[in-house]
Structure formats: C-alpha cells, structure tokens
Design an enzyme around this catalytic site. Structure first.
Site, PDB file in Angstrom:
ATOM      1  N   LYS A  22     131.460  -6.331  87.776  1.00 47.88           N
ATOM      2  CA  LYS A  22     131.120  -6.746  86.409  1.00 47.88           C
ATOM      3  C   LYS A  22     132.345  -7.280  85.674  1.00 47.88           C
ATOM      4  O   LYS A  22     132.300  -8.369  85.082  1.00 47.88           O
ATOM      5  CB  LYS A  22     130.550  -5.549  85.624  1.00 47.88           C
ATOM      6  N   ASN A  23     133.430  -6.522  85.693  1.00 48.02           N
ATOM      7  CA  ASN A  23     134.558  -6.915  84.847  1.00 48.02           C
ATOM      8  C   ASN A  23     135.345  -8.104  85.401  1.00 48.02           C
ATOM      9  O   ASN A  23     136.173  -8.679  84.699  1.00 48.02           O
ATOM     10  CB  ASN A  23     135.461  -5.708  84.563  1.00 48.02           C
ATOM     11  N   ARG A  93     131.201  -7.386  74.784  1.00 46.72           N
ATOM     12  CA  ARG A  93     132.636  -7.475  74.534  1.00 46.72           C
ATOM     13  C   ARG A  93     133.252  -8.724  75.171  1.00 46.72           C
ATOM     14  O   ARG A  93     134.058  -9.421  74.572  1.00 46.72           O
ATOM     15  CB  ARG A  93     133.269  -6.212  75.131  1.00 46.72           C
ATOM     16  N   CYS A 117     130.393  -1.877  74.396  1.00 41.57           N
ATOM     17  CA  CYS A 117     130.263  -0.423  74.301  1.00 41.57           C
ATOM     18  C   CYS A 117     131.077   0.092  73.125  1.00 41.57           C
ATOM     19  O   CYS A 117     132.171  -0.396  72.854  1.00 41.57           O
ATOM     20  CB  CYS A 117     130.771   0.241  75.581  1.00 41.57           C
ATOM     21  N   ARG A 122     137.897  -1.137  68.747  1.00 40.44           N
ATOM     22  CA  ARG A 122     138.235  -2.042  69.861  1.00 40.44           C
ATOM     23  C   ARG A 122     138.852  -3.302  69.277  1.00 40.44           C
ATOM     24  O   ARG A 122     138.192  -4.328  69.142  1.00 40.44           O
ATOM     25  CB  ARG A 122     136.993  -2.339  70.702  1.00 40.44           C
ATOM     26  N   ASP A 125     143.832  -7.551  68.428  1.00 38.13           N
ATOM     27  CA  ASP A 125     145.109  -8.040  67.889  1.00 38.13           C
ATOM     28  C   ASP A 125     146.039  -8.599  68.978  1.00 38.13           C
ATOM     29  O   ASP A 125     146.766  -9.562  68.748  1.00 38.13           O
ATOM     30  CB  ASP A 125     145.818  -6.915  67.106  1.00 38.13           C
ATOM     31  N   ASP A 305     136.836   3.957  83.229  1.00 38.88           N
ATOM     32  CA  ASP A 305     135.415   3.657  83.446  1.00 38.88           C
ATOM     33  C   ASP A 305     134.760   4.607  84.450  1.00 38.88           C
ATOM     34  O   ASP A 305     133.553   4.535  84.667  1.00 38.88           O
ATOM     35  CB  ASP A 305     135.236   2.197  83.891  1.00 38.88           C
ATOM     36  N   ARG A 397     123.522  -3.003  81.758  1.00 40.15           N
ATOM     37  CA  ARG A 397     124.584  -3.980  81.475  1.00 40.15           C
ATOM     38  C   ARG A 397     125.526  -4.087  82.671  1.00 40.15           C
ATOM     39  O   ARG A 397     126.156  -5.123  82.869  1.00 40.15           O
ATOM     40  CB  ARG A 397     125.412  -3.535  80.254  1.00 40.15           C
TER      41      ARG A 397
HETATM   42  N1  EPU Z   1     143.741  -2.671  72.584  1.00 39.67           N
HETATM   43  C1  EPU Z   1     144.445  -2.944  71.437  1.00 39.67           C
HETATM   44  N2  EPU Z   1     144.529  -4.245  71.023  1.00 39.67           N
HETATM   45  C2  EPU Z   1     143.949  -5.267  71.702  1.00 39.67           C
HETATM   46  C3  EPU Z   1     143.229  -4.973  72.900  1.00 39.67           C
HETATM   47  C4  EPU Z   1     143.150  -3.658  73.306  1.00 39.67           C
HETATM   48  O1  EPU Z   1     144.987  -2.054  70.790  1.00 39.67           O
HETATM   49  O2  EPU Z   1     144.071  -6.422  71.283  1.00 39.67           O
HETATM   50  C5  EPU Z   1     143.664  -1.275  73.042  1.00 39.67           C
HETATM   51  C6  EPU Z   1     142.216  -0.758  73.085  1.00 39.67           C
HETATM   52  O3  EPU Z   1     141.825  -0.260  71.826  1.00 39.67           O
HETATM   53  C7  EPU Z   1     142.292   0.291  74.154  1.00 39.67           C
HETATM   54  C8  EPU Z   1     143.343  -0.262  75.131  1.00 39.67           C
HETATM   55  O4  EPU Z   1     144.085  -1.241  74.402  1.00 39.67           O
HETATM   56  O5  EPU Z   1     142.750   1.495  73.624  1.00 39.67           O
HETATM   57  C9  EPU Z   1     142.796  -0.924  76.384  1.00 39.67           C
HETATM   58  O6  EPU Z   1     141.857  -1.931  76.034  1.00 39.67           O
HETATM   59  P1  EPU Z   1     141.563  -3.196  76.974  1.00 39.67           P
HETATM   60  O7  EPU Z   1     141.827  -4.411  76.175  1.00 39.67           O
HETATM   61  O8  EPU Z   1     142.273  -3.026  78.262  1.00 39.67           O
HETATM   62  O9  EPU Z   1     140.006  -3.062  77.191  1.00 39.67           O
HETATM   63  P2  EPU Z   1     138.922  -4.214  77.239  1.00 39.67           P
HETATM   64  O10 EPU Z   1     139.513  -5.432  77.820  1.00 39.67           O
HETATM   65  O11 EPU Z   1     138.220  -4.301  75.941  1.00 39.67           O
HETATM   66  C10 EPU Z   1     138.155  -3.703  79.682  1.00 39.67           C
HETATM   67  C11 EPU Z   1     136.864  -3.382  80.354  1.00 39.67           C
HETATM   68  C12 EPU Z   1     136.425  -1.980  79.984  1.00 39.67           C
HETATM   69  C13 EPU Z   1     137.518  -0.985  80.376  1.00 39.67           C
HETATM   70  C14 EPU Z   1     138.872  -1.396  79.765  1.00 39.67           C
HETATM   71  C15 EPU Z   1     140.013  -0.542  80.257  1.00 39.67           C
HETATM   72  C16 EPU Z   1     135.875  -5.556  80.531  1.00 39.67           C
HETATM   73  C17 EPU Z   1     134.818  -6.504  80.074  1.00 39.67           C
HETATM   74  N3  EPU Z   1     135.880  -4.354  79.950  1.00 39.67           N
HETATM   75  O12 EPU Z   1     137.897  -3.609  78.284  1.00 39.67           O
HETATM   76  O13 EPU Z   1     135.274  -1.728  80.775  1.00 39.67           O
HETATM   77  O14 EPU Z   1     137.187   0.304  79.916  1.00 39.67           O
HETATM   78  O15 EPU Z   1     139.155  -2.768  80.102  1.00 39.67           O
HETATM   79  O16 EPU Z   1     140.126  -0.609  81.641  1.00 39.67           O
HETATM   80  O17 EPU Z   1     136.672  -5.869  81.400  1.00 39.67           O
HETATM   81  C18 EPU Z   1     133.236  -0.693  81.305  1.00 39.67           C
HETATM   82  O18 EPU Z   1     133.173  -1.450  82.291  1.00 39.67           O
HETATM   83  O19 EPU Z   1     132.490   0.286  81.130  1.00 39.67           O
HETATM   84  C19 EPU Z   1     134.242  -0.968  80.283  1.00 39.67           C
HETATM   85  C20 EPU Z   1     134.162  -0.483  79.066  1.00 39.67           C
END
Ligand code: EPU
Length: 426
Positions: A22-23, A93, A117, A122, A125, A305, A397
């Site tokens: 998925k990701n 997302r 989710c 989330r 920045d 995850d 999803r």
């Molecule tokens: N964060 C910031 N600022 C940003 C971006 C992230 O502070 O601009 C913080 C977040 O709040 C969090 C941490 O950095 O505390 C990590 O966030 P990340 O950006 O890595 O997460 P994401 O890209 O929104 C993806 C996966 C998630 C998975 C996370 C961590 C996708 C579509 N989603 O989310 O997957 O939990 O990385 O590995 O790739 C899932 O599959 O169930 C899922 C939620």
C-alpha cells in the site's frame, strides 16, 4: 456499511499470497504524472486507497486503464489542471503526494489538505519546508495547499523529523528540478527505495535511497515504464502475527524476508518459530507466547504500522510487556476496543503496559483506523465466541480481500451487511 463477524478459536493453516505494498503504490501511482509517456504498474493491491488515487488521476485528466486485476496503465500526458479537489483528497493521507508530483511536473500544484488515519496531529511542515527549499511558494487558503514556483532548483534539505511523506514528496518535486537536491535525515522505508527505483527506471538520477542521505540530480525528461510494486511488509507481518496468535502454521508467500526482519526478530523472541525462504516465510506457533517489549521507530526499527497487531499477541503472552510508540502521538485508540475483549492494557501517553491474560472473549468492536482494525481481526480470531467488527472501511483501505484470505487459512470470518442480523453459524 458492512461488518466482519468472526468466530474465534481456529488455528490458521495453509498458504497466503501477499499483495503489493500500500505505502509504495500510493506514492508510485501519483509519481506516474511525471512521465511523458504511459506507465504500466504491476502488482497493485485491490484496496480502497488505490481506487481513490485512480479516481484522482482520472479527475486530473489522466487515462487510467486496468489491464488485469493487478496491472494498471496510466497515461498522464494530457493532464492540464494540476488541482486535486477536497472531496477526494480528504479521503486519504497520500493524496498529498500529488503536491510533489504535480509541482515536479508543472511547477504548480493545488491539493486539498489530506485526510487519512487519525492518530494525533499529522502535520506537513517538513513537506512544505522541502518545497520551499526547492524554490516554491506555498499558501494555505480555503483548506487547499497551493505550491507554485517559477522554476524548481536543487537544494540541501535537512528533515527535522524522519518523515516518510516528506521524503517521498521532496523526491517527487526534485527529480526534474534544476541541479542537485540532497535530502538529509531521510526516511529509509522499503517503499522509499521502491519509489526511487521506479523514478530511476523512468530516467531519474537518484542515489542513496534506503540510507538517510538521498541525492537527486534533476533531469529534463522522464519516460513511461513497466514497473512492479514490492510486496506489502505490513500485510505480511499481520498474517504472521495472526498465525502466531492462533498457534497455527502458515506459509506467507510473495514477501521480501529482508523487509520483515524487525517483525521476524520480535516474533522469534516471543517463542514463534520461523523458516525463511527466498520469497516466503513459514510461521510455526504452538500458541504459547513470551512477553516482550517493543519500541516503534522509523525503518529499520520496528514499524509503527505493526504496533496494534503485536499488542494483541502480547495481550495473551505470559507476563508483562511494554510497548513504546516512537512515531505517532496517539496510536493507542484501539486499546479501549481490546479491553472490551478482555485485554489488560494500561496506556500512559506513548507507553502501553500489557499484562498477559489467559484468553480474550468475543465482543462488538469498532475499527478506529486501518491497523487498529487489523489488530481487532487478530483479536477476533483468537477470542472465545463471536466478535463483530464495525467500520471495516478502515481495514479495506489497506488489506485486499482480508476476509477471503483469512477464510482460506481456516478462519471463520464472514462479511455481512450491517445492520442486518448476524447469521446463526459463521
Ligand atoms: N511529521 C512531522 N512533520 C511532517 C511530517 C511528519 O512532524 O511534515 C511527524 C509525524 O507527525 C509523525 C512522524 O513525523 O510523528 C512520522 O510521520 P511520517 O511523515 O513518516 O508519516 P506519513 O508519511 O504520514 C507514512 C505511512 C504511515 C506510517 C508512517 C510511519 C503512508 C501513506 N503512510 O505516513 O502508514 O505509519 O509513514 O511509518 O506511507 C499505515 O499504513 O497504517 C500508515 C498509517
């Protein structure tokens, strides 16, 4: 809305085929808009997040054609309006990946603030910091993020937090920028490497994906390719955990064992026997699980995850276990649902203390998000009696045909129309 009804107690046996990740696919499908000719993407999972991205691509003006159940052809050459509207973007997302991809192609993008989710704040920045470093101006008005640049240029970007999304988005925006971009403190997840491999096969010049420094030399043109998505490490981990919890014996096929190392190591520590093959893992469990401590971290640490699914195993393991959530602020919302099934878990902020109990009992529960739902499925499989899981749209999803895959392994699970009554035998 449908729900899953599970009659617990069956050990899982047999083989299960893991779908595409998925990701990875939610980053690679938006990335196809960077190509000047059609892309063919293989091994796509049939999950609702993929259908939403295809709808966004169509709404942008791309031609999207399913070649077979797992292969899609995307021709984004006709896209002219780089705008992703609220009604689709709010659903997931990863819609924010269209910001980077469209910015990379048109130097302009407008995307509604993403949904997805809900486990705490989330922010995006770090994505914005990256786009600005590449020369884009960003504004946020009426719930839409707008990014605009006269011309994108390479830059050195140090991420303040390790972010999968920011790393993906900066890569997408930078592949066609003038000059070199260096992303430091980059995410190292397998889906980052998969995206880099896809972009490289299109003609991009990317080095270092999979390490914390990624270097991108911008190129002028990217061409369409045929590319196959990697297997989903979290779907694989979920089935491994389910087999371990039920005391079963299954072979999980179409996996890359290296991507599963942190999950495999934890299951072995808990007393589960694993046999590794080239593209499969066999899980052998007698249902007796040792307590363990888990701290989730960015890759190669233990994946957040898989945290809720492991909490179910620890809830029936001997003794006391501690889970520390190291990525998200609020990823223990599922705990109240597990408590309804008899789990003994105390949460304090980012820490959960789990006292193993003898067994769980079936109950009506709600999937609060995707992985919470996966955890409740496992809980239902081991619980005494019947578990009804509502809000299964969260589960769908990210898991393809999850009820059919578990049924084929011997689980008693049915998907029923809600609010229809529960069938006598499930
Ligand atoms: N964060 C910031 N600022 C940003 C971006 C992230 O502070 O601009 C913080 C977040 O709040 C969090 C941490 O950095 O505390 C990590 O966030 P990340 O950006 O890595 O997460 P994401 O890209 O929104 C993806 C996966 C998630 C998975 C996370 C961590 C996708 C579509 N989603 O989310 O997957 O939990 O990385 O590995 O790739 C899932 O599959 O169930 C899922 C939620």
């Amino acid at each position: 809305m449908d729900k899953f009804v599970i009659h617990g107690g069956n050990q899982l046996h047999g083989e299960v085929e893991i779908s595409g990740a998925k990701n990875a696919v939610v980053a690679i499908l938006p990335a196809t808009v960077l190509a000047e000719t059609p892309c063919r993407i293989e091994n796509i999972p049939n999950i609702s997040d993929v259908f939403i991205i295809m709808d966004i691509l169509k709404q942008l003006g791309a031609k999207v054609k399913m070649i077979n159940r797992t292969t899609v052809e995307i021709d984004g050459s006709h896209i002219s309006q780089p705008v992703v509207p609220y009604d689709l973007a709010r659903k997931m997302r990863a819609s924010c990946y269209f910001l980077g991809a469209l910015l990379g192609r048109f130097s302009h993008a407008q995307v509604s603030m993403p949904g997805g989710c809900d486990f705490g704040v989330r922010p995006i920045d770090q994505h914005i910091k990256g786009f600005e470093a590449l020369g884009a101006e960003i504004s946020l008005e009426h719930g839409m993020v707008e990014a605009h640049a006269m011309e994108l240029h390479g830059s050195q970007i140090y991420l303040d937090v390790v972010s999968v999304g920011a790393t993906v988005n900066i890569m997408l925006a930078a592949v066609k920028a003038k000059g070199q971009t260096i992303i430091e403190n980059a995410a190292k997840e397998p889906h980052i490497v998969d995206l880099a491999n896809f972009l490289s096969s299109m003609g991009a010049d990317i080095r270092g994906a999979g390490t914390d420094v990624i270097k991108i030399n911008g190129v002028e043109h990217l061409h369409g390719v045929t590319y196959s998505i990697i297997p989903d490490q979290i779907e694989a981990g979920t089935f491994m955990a389910a087999a371990a919890a039920t005391g079963g014996n299954i072979i999980v096929r179409n996996v890359i064992p290296k991507h599963l190392e942190s999950i495999s190591a934890k299951l072995i520590e808990m007393g589960v026997q694993l046999k590794e093959y080239d593209d499969a893992i066999e899980v052998i469990s007698n249902g007796v699980l040792n307590h363990a401590n888990i701290k989730t971290m960015p890759h190669p640490g233990f994946p957040t995850d898989m945290q809720p699914q492991m909490a179910v195993l620890l809830s029936i393991a001997s003794g006391t276990s501690i889970i520390t959530e190291g990525v998200w602020d609020n990823r223990f919302r599922y705990v109240d649902e597990l408590k309804r099934m008899g789990a003994n878990i105390q949460v304090d902020g980012k820490i959960a203390v789990i006292e193993g109990v003898d067994h769980l009992t079936g109950a009506p529960v709600k999937a609060t998000d995707l992985r919470a739902g996966a955890a409740l499925l496992i809980a239902g499989l081991i619980a005494r009696g019947t578990t009804e899981i509502e809000d299964i749209q969260h589960i769908e999803r990210g898991y393809e045909n999850v009820d059919k895959k578990f049924s084929a392994l011997g689980a008693e699970i049915k998907r029923i129309k809600f609010p229809e009554s529960v069938p006598a035998a499930v």
